[in-house]
Enzyme design. Sequence first.
Site, mmCIF file in Angstrom:
data_model
loop_
_atom_site.group_PDB
_atom_site.id
_atom_site.type_symbol
_atom_site.label_atom_id
_atom_site.label_comp_id
_atom_site.label_asym_id
_atom_site.label_seq_id
_atom_site.Cartn_x
_atom_site.Cartn_y
_atom_site.Cartn_z
ATOM 1 N N ASN A 197 6.922 -0.479 -16.514
ATOM 2 C CA ASN A 197 7.062 -0.202 -15.081
ATOM 3 C C ASN A 197 8.528 -0.037 -14.685
ATOM 4 O O ASN A 197 8.855 0.812 -13.848
ATOM 5 C CB ASN A 197 6.390 -1.309 -14.265
ATOM 6 C CG ASN A 197 4.886 -1.182 -14.302
ATOM 7 O OD1 ASN A 197 4.323 -0.303 -13.641
ATOM 8 N ND2 ASN A 197 4.236 -2.022 -15.097
ATOM 9 N N ILE A 222 6.102 -17.740 -11.876
ATOM 10 C CA ILE A 222 5.951 -18.024 -10.445
ATOM 11 C C ILE A 222 7.329 -18.230 -9.817
ATOM 12 O O ILE A 222 8.171 -18.950 -10.375
ATOM 13 C CB ILE A 222 5.082 -19.282 -10.253
ATOM 14 C CG1 ILE A 222 3.653 -18.994 -10.749
ATOM 15 C CG2 ILE A 222 5.075 -19.741 -8.802
ATOM 16 C CD1 ILE A 222 2.775 -20.238 -10.857
ATOM 17 N N ASN A 260 5.823 -7.314 -5.349
ATOM 18 C CA ASN A 260 5.224 -7.629 -6.646
ATOM 19 C C ASN A 260 4.157 -6.593 -6.973
ATOM 20 O O ASN A 260 3.522 -6.036 -6.081
ATOM 21 C CB ASN A 260 4.593 -9.028 -6.596
ATOM 22 C CG ASN A 260 4.046 -9.464 -7.937
ATOM 23 O OD1 ASN A 260 4.709 -9.323 -8.959
ATOM 24 N ND2 ASN A 260 2.827 -9.983 -7.956
ATOM 25 N N HIS A 281 0.639 -6.037 -9.107
ATOM 26 C CA HIS A 281 -0.437 -6.850 -9.694
ATOM 27 C C HIS A 281 -1.604 -5.954 -10.119
ATOM 28 O O HIS A 281 -2.062 -5.116 -9.342
ATOM 29 C CB HIS A 281 -0.924 -7.896 -8.679
ATOM 30 C CG HIS A 281 -1.971 -8.773 -9.272
ATOM 31 N ND1 HIS A 281 -1.670 -9.803 -10.149
ATOM 32 C CD2 HIS A 281 -3.314 -8.733 -9.178
ATOM 33 C CE1 HIS A 281 -2.790 -10.366 -10.547
ATOM 34 N NE2 HIS A 281 -3.801 -9.740 -9.973
#
Length: 209
Positions: free
Chosen positions: A14, A94, A109, A111
Amino acid sequence: MYRIAVMVSGNGSNLQALIDNVHRNARVDAQIVMVICSKDDAPALERARAADIRAEVVTLESRGGDRQRRDGEVVRLLRLVAPDLVVMAGWMSIVTPVLLDAFPDKVINLHPSLLPAFPGMNSIADSLDWGAKVTGVTVHLAEETVDGGPPILQEPVPILPDDTLETLAERMHGVEHRILTRAVTLFAQGRVHRDPTRLRRMIVNDGGS
Ligand code: GRF
């Protein structure tokens, strides 16, 4: 110029999509100004260095397993480059309010599920095990609740009868690269805002293009 920092932990495909489609795209006035990696041997580091992007390693282990101390170091490094946007692109750890409060509404973020379905580390396997017919990809604002912030972009991915973890993950990655690129480009163009009257809603003016 819009300044982007990217946080990674592993392969960095990514990150590579952002290097190829945003950083090196003359039509988007944006640069990746720093990559922070949570592992010292991640292939993502090599991708950053190959693109002449400053790369820093901050492991949880090096801060005695203390996430707040680790995030303090991440914030210290990020402040050196004054990012407009911090992108967690396969950051597998985290984060705490030490990071989130330092860059309010600027940390996003990626996901691999259609949140709120299948949060957590194994969402692709979980969606297969559950027998879901559709899963997808979400780009969302990061909040303290893991995978809990408001979505910015979501795209469904059908689960095919013969899918294995490998075939589904491969299709998911293709979608991840596309919608992460799209989301970051929209931010850089000033087209993403929090709805002032409904704070869980993100207003995304993507002009249909
Ligand atoms: C992606 O599937 C991302 O959604 C997940 O970790 C993976 C990272 O892949 N959280 P890469 O390092 O970008 O190749």
